[in-house]
Design a protein around this motif. Structure first.
Motif, PDB file in Angstrom:
ATOM      1  N   TYR A 197      33.069  36.799 -14.093  1.00 55.35           N
ATOM      2  CA  TYR A 197      32.783  36.995 -15.388  1.00 55.35           C
ATOM      3  C   TYR A 197      33.765  37.039 -16.480  1.00 55.35           C
ATOM      4  O   TYR A 197      33.505  36.931 -17.539  1.00 55.35           O
ATOM      5  CB  TYR A 197      31.770  38.326 -15.373  1.00 55.35           C
ATOM      6  CG  TYR A 197      30.516  38.177 -14.461  1.00 55.35           C
ATOM      7  CD1 TYR A 197      29.422  37.526 -14.897  1.00 55.35           C
ATOM      8  CD2 TYR A 197      30.502  38.812 -13.105  1.00 55.35           C
ATOM      9  CE1 TYR A 197      28.468  37.273 -14.078  1.00 55.35           C
ATOM     10  CE2 TYR A 197      29.628  38.667 -12.224  1.00 55.35           C
ATOM     11  CZ  TYR A 197      28.503  37.834 -12.904  1.00 55.35           C
ATOM     12  OH  TYR A 197      27.346  37.626 -12.040  1.00 55.35           O
ATOM     13  N   TYR A 203      32.683  43.496 -26.430  1.00 50.43           N
ATOM     14  CA  TYR A 203      31.746  43.498 -25.507  1.00 50.43           C
ATOM     15  C   TYR A 203      31.637  44.556 -24.784  1.00 50.43           C
ATOM     16  O   TYR A 203      32.954  45.439 -24.780  1.00 50.43           O
ATOM     17  CB  TYR A 203      32.011  42.063 -24.885  1.00 50.43           C
ATOM     18  CG  TYR A 203      31.861  40.850 -25.545  1.00 50.43           C
ATOM     19  CD1 TYR A 203      30.654  40.021 -25.932  1.00 50.43           C
ATOM     20  CD2 TYR A 203      33.167  40.347 -25.948  1.00 50.43           C
ATOM     21  CE1 TYR A 203      30.704  38.881 -26.521  1.00 50.43           C
ATOM     22  CE2 TYR A 203      33.141  39.024 -26.548  1.00 50.43           C
ATOM     23  CZ  TYR A 203      32.051  38.378 -26.928  1.00 50.43           C
ATOM     24  OH  TYR A 203      31.979  37.217 -27.673  1.00 50.43           O
ATOM     25  N   GLU A 232      34.249  32.562 -22.929  1.00 47.16           N
ATOM     26  CA  GLU A 232      33.397  31.722 -23.337  1.00 47.16           C
ATOM     27  C   GLU A 232      32.465  31.841 -24.429  1.00 47.16           C
ATOM     28  O   GLU A 232      32.602  31.168 -25.491  1.00 47.16           O
ATOM     29  CB  GLU A 232      32.538  30.937 -22.260  1.00 47.16           C
ATOM     30  CG  GLU A 232      31.621  29.808 -22.609  1.00 47.16           C
ATOM     31  CD  GLU A 232      30.832  29.470 -21.597  1.00 47.16           C
ATOM     32  OE1 GLU A 232      30.673  28.029 -21.395  1.00 47.16           O
ATOM     33  OE2 GLU A 232      30.062  29.987 -20.972  1.00 47.16           O
ATOM     34  N   TYR A 233      31.992  33.079 -24.437  1.00 44.90           N
ATOM     35  CA  TYR A 233      31.047  33.570 -25.471  1.00 44.90           C
ATOM     36  C   TYR A 233      31.942  33.611 -26.858  1.00 44.90           C
ATOM     37  O   TYR A 233      31.288  33.232 -27.831  1.00 44.90           O
ATOM     38  CB  TYR A 233      30.645  35.088 -25.338  1.00 44.90           C
ATOM     39  CG  TYR A 233      29.835  35.168 -24.032  1.00 44.90           C
ATOM     40  CD1 TYR A 233      28.981  34.264 -23.291  1.00 44.90           C
ATOM     41  CD2 TYR A 233      29.575  36.311 -23.038  1.00 44.90           C
ATOM     42  CE1 TYR A 233      28.365  34.155 -22.287  1.00 44.90           C
ATOM     43  CE2 TYR A 233      29.062  36.461 -21.903  1.00 44.90           C
ATOM     44  CZ  TYR A 233      28.418  35.499 -21.533  1.00 44.90           C
ATOM     45  OH  TYR A 233      27.540  35.574 -20.286  1.00 44.90           O
ATOM     46  N   CYS A 234      32.963  34.347 -26.710  1.00 46.61           N
ATOM     47  CA  CYS A 234      33.951  34.470 -27.741  1.00 46.61           C
ATOM     48  C   CYS A 234      34.440  32.858 -28.371  1.00 46.61           C
ATOM     49  O   CYS A 234      34.450  32.673 -29.571  1.00 46.61           O
ATOM     50  CB  CYS A 234      35.291  35.287 -27.486  1.00 46.61           C
ATOM     51  SG  CYS A 234      36.358  35.620 -28.968  1.00 46.61           S
ATOM     52  N   ARG A 235      34.728  32.084 -27.326  1.00 44.14           N
ATOM     53  CA  ARG A 235      35.482  30.779 -27.825  1.00 44.14           C
ATOM     54  C   ARG A 235      34.339  30.146 -28.453  1.00 44.14           C
ATOM     55  O   ARG A 235      34.376  29.392 -29.304  1.00 44.14           O
ATOM     56  CB  ARG A 235      35.947  30.100 -26.822  1.00 44.14           C
ATOM     57  CG  ARG A 235      36.452  28.873 -26.871  1.00 44.14           C
ATOM     58  CD  ARG A 235      37.285  28.410 -25.671  1.00 44.14           C
ATOM     59  NE  ARG A 235      36.266  27.965 -24.453  1.00 44.14           N
ATOM     60  CZ  ARG A 235      36.036  28.880 -23.538  1.00 44.14           C
ATOM     61  NH1 ARG A 235      36.927  29.867 -23.094  1.00 44.14           N
ATOM     62  NH2 ARG A 235      35.192  28.342 -22.405  1.00 44.14           N
ATOM     63  N   HIS A 236      32.887  30.147 -28.247  1.00 42.68           N
ATOM     64  CA  HIS A 236      31.864  29.166 -28.648  1.00 42.68           C
ATOM     65  C   HIS A 236      31.423  29.712 -29.857  1.00 42.68           C
ATOM     66  O   HIS A 236      31.326  29.127 -30.895  1.00 42.68           O
ATOM     67  CB  HIS A 236      30.620  29.226 -27.509  1.00 42.68           C
ATOM     68  CG  HIS A 236      30.864  28.302 -26.411  1.00 42.68           C
ATOM     69  ND1 HIS A 236      29.690  27.773 -25.971  1.00 42.68           N
ATOM     70  CD2 HIS A 236      31.821  27.724 -25.931  1.00 42.68           C
ATOM     71  CE1 HIS A 236      30.170  26.868 -24.855  1.00 42.68           C
ATOM     72  NE2 HIS A 236      31.560  26.992 -25.024  1.00 42.68           N
ATOM     73  N   ASP A 237      31.570  31.043 -30.025  1.00 40.74           N
ATOM     74  CA  ASP A 237      31.307  31.637 -31.472  1.00 40.74           C
ATOM     75  C   ASP A 237      32.491  31.325 -32.381  1.00 40.74           C
ATOM     76  O   ASP A 237      32.273  30.802 -33.670  1.00 40.74           O
ATOM     77  CB  ASP A 237      31.249  33.239 -31.362  1.00 40.74           C
ATOM     78  CG  ASP A 237      30.081  33.743 -30.665  1.00 40.74           C
ATOM     79  OD1 ASP A 237      28.708  32.793 -30.810  1.00 40.74           O
ATOM     80  OD2 ASP A 237      29.928  35.073 -30.453  1.00 40.74           O
ATOM     81  N   LYS A 284      36.084  39.156 -30.778  1.00 40.13           N
ATOM     82  CA  LYS A 284      34.657  39.776 -30.475  1.00 40.13           C
ATOM     83  C   LYS A 284      34.789  41.109 -29.713  1.00 40.13           C
ATOM     84  O   LYS A 284      35.734  41.010 -28.799  1.00 40.13           O
ATOM     85  CB  LYS A 284      33.461  38.756 -30.051  1.00 40.13           C
ATOM     86  CG  LYS A 284      33.227  37.582 -31.059  1.00 40.13           C
ATOM     87  CD  LYS A 284      32.058  38.059 -32.059  1.00 40.13           C
ATOM     88  CE  LYS A 284      31.631  36.844 -32.641  1.00 40.13           C
ATOM     89  NZ  LYS A 284      30.280  37.020 -33.429  1.00 40.13           N
ATOM     90  N   PHE A 296      33.589  33.850 -18.400  1.00 39.12           N
ATOM     91  CA  PHE A 296      32.346  33.879 -19.366  1.00 39.12           C
ATOM     92  C   PHE A 296      32.426  34.889 -20.544  1.00 39.12           C
ATOM     93  O   PHE A 296      31.945  34.045 -21.597  1.00 39.12           O
ATOM     94  CB  PHE A 296      31.025  34.500 -18.454  1.00 39.12           C
ATOM     95  CG  PHE A 296      30.591  33.729 -17.494  1.00 39.12           C
ATOM     96  CD1 PHE A 296      29.790  32.358 -17.885  1.00 39.12           C
ATOM     97  CD2 PHE A 296      30.637  33.949 -16.104  1.00 39.12           C
ATOM     98  CE1 PHE A 296      29.114  31.537 -16.975  1.00 39.12           C
ATOM     99  CE2 PHE A 296      30.303  33.029 -15.137  1.00 39.12           C
ATOM    100  CZ  PHE A 296      29.534  31.784 -15.543  1.00 39.12           C
ATOM    101  N   TYR A 297      32.886  35.767 -20.759  1.00 35.25           N
ATOM    102  CA  TYR A 297      33.254  36.686 -21.861  1.00 35.25           C
ATOM    103  C   TYR A 297      33.937  35.761 -22.683  1.00 35.25           C
ATOM    104  O   TYR A 297      33.947  35.716 -24.029  1.00 35.25           O
ATOM    105  CB  TYR A 297      33.696  37.860 -21.575  1.00 35.25           C
ATOM    106  CG  TYR A 297      32.645  39.083 -21.111  1.00 35.25           C
ATOM    107  CD1 TYR A 297      31.548  39.483 -21.733  1.00 35.25           C
ATOM    108  CD2 TYR A 297      32.561  39.262 -19.663  1.00 35.25           C
ATOM    109  CE1 TYR A 297      30.716  40.200 -21.271  1.00 35.25           C
ATOM    110  CE2 TYR A 297      31.561  40.075 -19.269  1.00 35.25           C
ATOM    111  CZ  TYR A 297      30.557  40.645 -19.868  1.00 35.25           C
ATOM    112  OH  TYR A 297      29.775  41.499 -19.447  1.00 35.25           O
TER     113      TYR A 297
END
Length: 140
Positions: free
Chosen positions: A24, A7, A30-35, A5, A27-28
């Protein structure tokens, strides 16, 4: 299969040194991993939690190589790996790339637990999707 992804470093994540605060980067990732977990593995965190199953992190290792700056557009990657000896643990090897250069690399390890407690496990529907996944070699 590598999942990625794109960002952009948010202004509010930039510190007084004009670089992104180290807090941070995970966190970025995590956003990718959760998606990835939702889109590729079909594990919906919210739905599973309603059914009493929580996916949680057990550990992560992160290495900073260079810094991101305000407005940088970067790519976060995510690759799934299984554990050689513990079949209830998943590993997600991730990188943050800027202009095809590694900024940060990490491995996040996790499992599932029942909301009421008990031993770590991976749900059957998730286990089916792990066929052919590479084993983690312990390297970042």
């Amino acid at each position: 299969m590598e999942f990625s992804k794109t960002y952009t470093a948010k202004d509010e994540h930039i510190d007084f040194q004009n670089i992104m605060d180290g807090l941070y980067y995970p966190f970025y990732m995590e956003y990718c991993r959760h998606d990835y977990i939702k889109e590729v593995l079909g594990f919906d965190f919210e739905e599973e939690a309603k059914n009493g199953v929580n996916m949680v992190l057990s550990k992560y290792t992160l290495q900073f190589v260079r810094s991101l700056k305000k407005g940088d557009e970067f790519i976060v990657t995510c690759n799934l790996m299984v554990d050689k000896s513990n079949k209830s643990v998943l590993h997600f090897k991730q990188t943050i790339l800027l202009n095809n250069k590694v900024v940060t690399k990490a491995v996040f390890s996790g499992t599932c637990v029942k909301a009421g407690g008990g031993r770590p496990f991976l749900p059957e529907n998730l286990l089916q999707k792990l066929t052919g996944a590479p084993e983690w070699d312990g390297e970042l």
